[in-house]
Structures are given as structure tokens and as C-alpha cells.
Design an enzyme around this catalytic site. Sequence first.
Site, mmCIF file in Angstrom:
data_model
loop_
_atom_site.group_PDB
_atom_site.id
_atom_site.type_symbol
_atom_site.label_atom_id
_atom_site.label_comp_id
_atom_site.label_asym_id
_atom_site.label_seq_id
_atom_site.Cartn_x
_atom_site.Cartn_y
_atom_site.Cartn_z
ATOM 1 N N TYR A 120 20.928 27.292 58.452
ATOM 2 C CA TYR A 120 21.201 26.484 59.657
ATOM 3 C C TYR A 120 19.900 26.147 60.395
ATOM 4 O O TYR A 120 19.687 25.012 60.831
ATOM 5 C CB TYR A 120 22.153 27.284 60.543
ATOM 6 C CG TYR A 120 22.677 26.581 61.765
ATOM 7 C CD1 TYR A 120 23.698 25.640 61.680
ATOM 8 C CD2 TYR A 120 22.176 26.889 63.037
ATOM 9 C CE1 TYR A 120 24.201 25.024 62.820
ATOM 10 C CE2 TYR A 120 22.671 26.281 64.175
ATOM 11 C CZ TYR A 120 23.689 25.351 64.062
ATOM 12 O OH TYR A 120 24.187 24.743 65.191
ATOM 13 N N LYS A 131 18.455 22.504 61.068
ATOM 14 C CA LYS A 131 18.304 21.983 62.423
ATOM 15 C C LYS A 131 16.850 21.603 62.734
ATOM 16 O O LYS A 131 16.610 20.709 63.544
ATOM 17 C CB LYS A 131 18.837 23.003 63.438
ATOM 18 C CG LYS A 131 20.372 23.131 63.410
ATOM 19 C CD LYS A 131 21.065 21.787 63.539
ATOM 20 C CE LYS A 131 22.502 21.872 63.992
ATOM 21 N NZ LYS A 131 23.172 20.538 63.947
HETATM 22 P P1 NAP Z 1 32.679 22.704 66.087
HETATM 23 O O1 NAP Z 1 33.515 22.966 67.304
HETATM 24 O O2 NAP Z 1 32.757 23.641 64.945
HETATM 25 O O3 NAP Z 1 33.003 21.223 65.609
HETATM 26 C C1 NAP Z 1 32.384 20.670 64.472
HETATM 27 C C2 NAP Z 1 33.240 19.554 63.933
HETATM 28 O O4 NAP Z 1 32.581 19.032 62.766
HETATM 29 C C3 NAP Z 1 34.630 20.041 63.487
HETATM 30 O O5 NAP Z 1 35.626 19.175 63.960
HETATM 31 C C4 NAP Z 1 34.516 20.000 61.961
HETATM 32 O O6 NAP Z 1 35.730 19.713 61.304
HETATM 33 C C5 NAP Z 1 33.556 18.840 61.766
HETATM 34 N N1 NAP Z 1 32.981 18.834 60.421
HETATM 35 C C6 NAP Z 1 32.575 19.892 59.676
HETATM 36 N N2 NAP Z 1 32.136 19.490 58.470
HETATM 37 C C7 NAP Z 1 32.271 18.142 58.445
HETATM 38 C C8 NAP Z 1 32.011 17.153 57.465
HETATM 39 N N3 NAP Z 1 31.526 17.449 56.258
HETATM 40 N N4 NAP Z 1 32.286 15.852 57.771
HETATM 41 C C9 NAP Z 1 32.808 15.519 58.978
HETATM 42 N N5 NAP Z 1 33.072 16.406 59.946
HETATM 43 C C10 NAP Z 1 32.823 17.717 59.678
HETATM 44 O O7 NAP Z 1 31.128 22.612 66.453
HETATM 45 P P2 NAP Z 1 30.363 22.343 67.835
HETATM 46 O O8 NAP Z 1 30.038 23.647 68.423
HETATM 47 O O9 NAP Z 1 31.071 21.309 68.635
HETATM 48 O O10 NAP Z 1 28.989 21.751 67.264
HETATM 49 C C11 NAP Z 1 28.705 20.370 67.172
HETATM 50 C C12 NAP Z 1 27.259 20.174 66.742
HETATM 51 O O11 NAP Z 1 26.396 20.803 67.695
HETATM 52 C C13 NAP Z 1 26.938 20.817 65.392
HETATM 53 O O12 NAP Z 1 26.000 20.009 64.703
HETATM 54 C C14 NAP Z 1 26.318 22.129 65.785
HETATM 55 O O13 NAP Z 1 25.483 22.629 64.778
HETATM 56 C C15 NAP Z 1 25.560 21.735 67.038
HETATM 57 N N6 NAP Z 1 25.272 22.864 67.943
HETATM 58 C C16 NAP Z 1 26.268 23.590 68.519
HETATM 59 C C17 NAP Z 1 25.938 24.633 69.371
HETATM 60 C C18 NAP Z 1 26.973 25.476 70.067
HETATM 61 O O14 NAP Z 1 26.590 26.446 70.752
HETATM 62 N N7 NAP Z 1 28.253 25.188 69.951
HETATM 63 C C19 NAP Z 1 24.592 24.949 69.622
HETATM 64 C C20 NAP Z 1 23.611 24.184 69.012
HETATM 65 C C21 NAP Z 1 23.952 23.140 68.185
HETATM 66 P P3 NAP Z 1 36.713 20.905 60.789
HETATM 67 O O15 NAP Z 1 37.256 21.506 62.018
HETATM 68 O O16 NAP Z 1 37.730 20.177 59.976
HETATM 69 O O17 NAP Z 1 35.833 21.839 60.010
#
Ligand code: NAP
Length: 243
Positions: A144, A148
Site C-alpha cells: 500500500y 501510494k
Molecule cells: P473504502 O471505504 O474501503 O471504499 C473503497 C471503495 O473502492 C469501495 O466501495 C470498494 O468497493 C471500491 N473498490 C475497491 N476495489 C475496486 C476496483 N477494483 N474497482 C472499483 N472500485 C473498487 O475506502 P476509503 O477509506 O473511502 O478510501 C478511499 C481512498 O482513500 C482509497 O484510495 C484509500 O486508499 C484512500 N485513503 C483512505 C484513508 C482512510 O483513512 N480511510 C487514508 C488514506 C488514504 P467494494 O466495497 O466493492 O470493495
Amino acid sequence: MIVTGAARGIGAATARRFAEEGAAVAVLDLDEGQAAAAAADLGATKAIGIGCDVSDAASVDAAVERVVEELGGVHVLVNNAGITRDNLLFKMTEGDWDAVMGVHLKGAFLMTKAVQKHFVEQKYGKVVNLSSISALGSRGQANYSAAKMGIQGFTRTLAIELGPFGVNANAVAPGFVVTEMTDDTARRLKMDVDEFRAMNAEANPVRRVGQVEDIAAAVTFLASDEASYVTGQTLYVDGGRTL
Ligand code: NAP
């Protein structure tokens, strides 16, 4: 505009914020039903949900074609779809590595390649990519973290190549944000979700964890014309965690 992985979490909040500002929004996510439900929930003038696996070129090309056809064009792309497959390096499998690279890095590459021809033709476009504070190093996240930080290099290169064609490319690097992703991490670490959030709030100078709206606000700013002189940058939205 397109947000990938927008059926929930940061993507859904970002789609909502764009809808509130009057944009026509395409919610892309793995499951077409969930994408459509999230799109219908936005209350946007125009919103569609499309099933799309961002790590699959044919799926990406078909989705972008549908967006252009059904929304009449595309001006903003937010590469947000993401997964984690955490493990210490000695236990991390090749599958864990490939899956994370496939969604974050290949996904951002395929999506951006598919929209850039429209951006270049119309001499206008905004790309915002989701990085993370994990880019700076994070125990148990070799895959990851590499993806990133890769996103940051990808973003800088997009800015150089596409800038002359009226395209801005920037990244947002969130710190801890309350979503399914971080709740899953708590469960994997066998911690209570609320305790995990409290521990992360305490570690931030602002003494709170991030909410999805904090990230949506930064993404919207970077995609706005007010930010047209900002390109190739990564904006850390992390409550000061990395200071
Ligand atoms: P999340 O709640 O897990 O949501 C991610 C979404 O992406 C889910 O709806 C998932 O679908 C979808 N997804 C996964 N694989 C995919 C694919 N191959 N094609 C299309 N869609 C796909 O994550 P989040 O926390 O909102 O994170 C969003 C972004 O921010 C990510 O890039 C993450 O790495 C980044 N981020 C998050 C945090 C944090 O603290 N939350 C911190 C830093 C960065 P399914 O549910 O069907 O799997």
C-alpha cells in the site's frame, strides 16, 4: 465528473460534494447495483452509477465511454478506488502485492489514460488522485505504501505531460479517516473500533480523526478553477499527523 470507488467512504462523500456544487456525477464501483444506489442517493441533477473494475482495461474503457455518452462529457476524474491487503513483508503474498498495485496504481493509470484523450481534445481537465500518509512508510503496508508513493510520482508526471493541454493533476494524501477501510484495520488488529479511532485522534495535533467530508473538501478545491495554478502537488489532509 467521475469518482472511482464511490459507492461508499471518501469516494461517496466526494461524489456528494460535487453533486452539491452542481456537477453531473458518475459513481464508479465494483458492483453496478451499489454504484447505482449511491448515485441515486446523491440528489444530483444528473448522476449515474456504473459497475467498473478499475484494474481491468476493458471494464475501464467501457465505463468511460458510457460516462461520455450518458453525461455528455467528462471534465474531472477522481481516482479514489482502493483496497488494503496488509501484512508484514515476510508474510505478504505475491497476490497481496499484485491486488494492491492493480487497484491503486494500474487503476489510476488505466482510468487516467481513458479520460485524457477527452481532456486533451477539449483542452480542459482535472485529475485528483488519492494518495495517503502511508506513502511515507507504514508498518505492515509495504504494498500500500509503495502504491501510494507511486501515486505521487504518477501525479507529478501527469502534471508535466498534460499541463500544456489545460489539464491539472494533483493528489490528496489523507491521514486517518473514519471509513470501512479504517474500521477493517481496527478489526484486523483486534482492537475495538472506537478505541482505534480515539488512539488515532490522540496521535494527531488537531486531536481528532478525519471525516470523509474533510477529504471531499480538499478534492473539490483541487478540481476547481481557483486551483488552476496548482499542479503536480500532493496535499496532506491529516490533522498534522505527519508533522
Ligand atoms: P473504502 O471505504 O474501503 O471504499 C473503497 C471503495 O473502492 C469501495 O466501495 C470498494 O468497493 C471500491 N473498490 C475497491 N476495489 C475496486 C476496483 N477494483 N474497482 C472499483 N472500485 C473498487 O475506502 P476509503 O477509506 O473511502 O478510501 C478511499 C481512498 O482513500 C482509497 O484510495 C484509500 O486508499 C484512500 N485513503 C483512505 C484513508 C482512510 O483513512 N480511510 C487514508 C488514506 C488514504 P467494494 O466495497 O466493492 O470493495
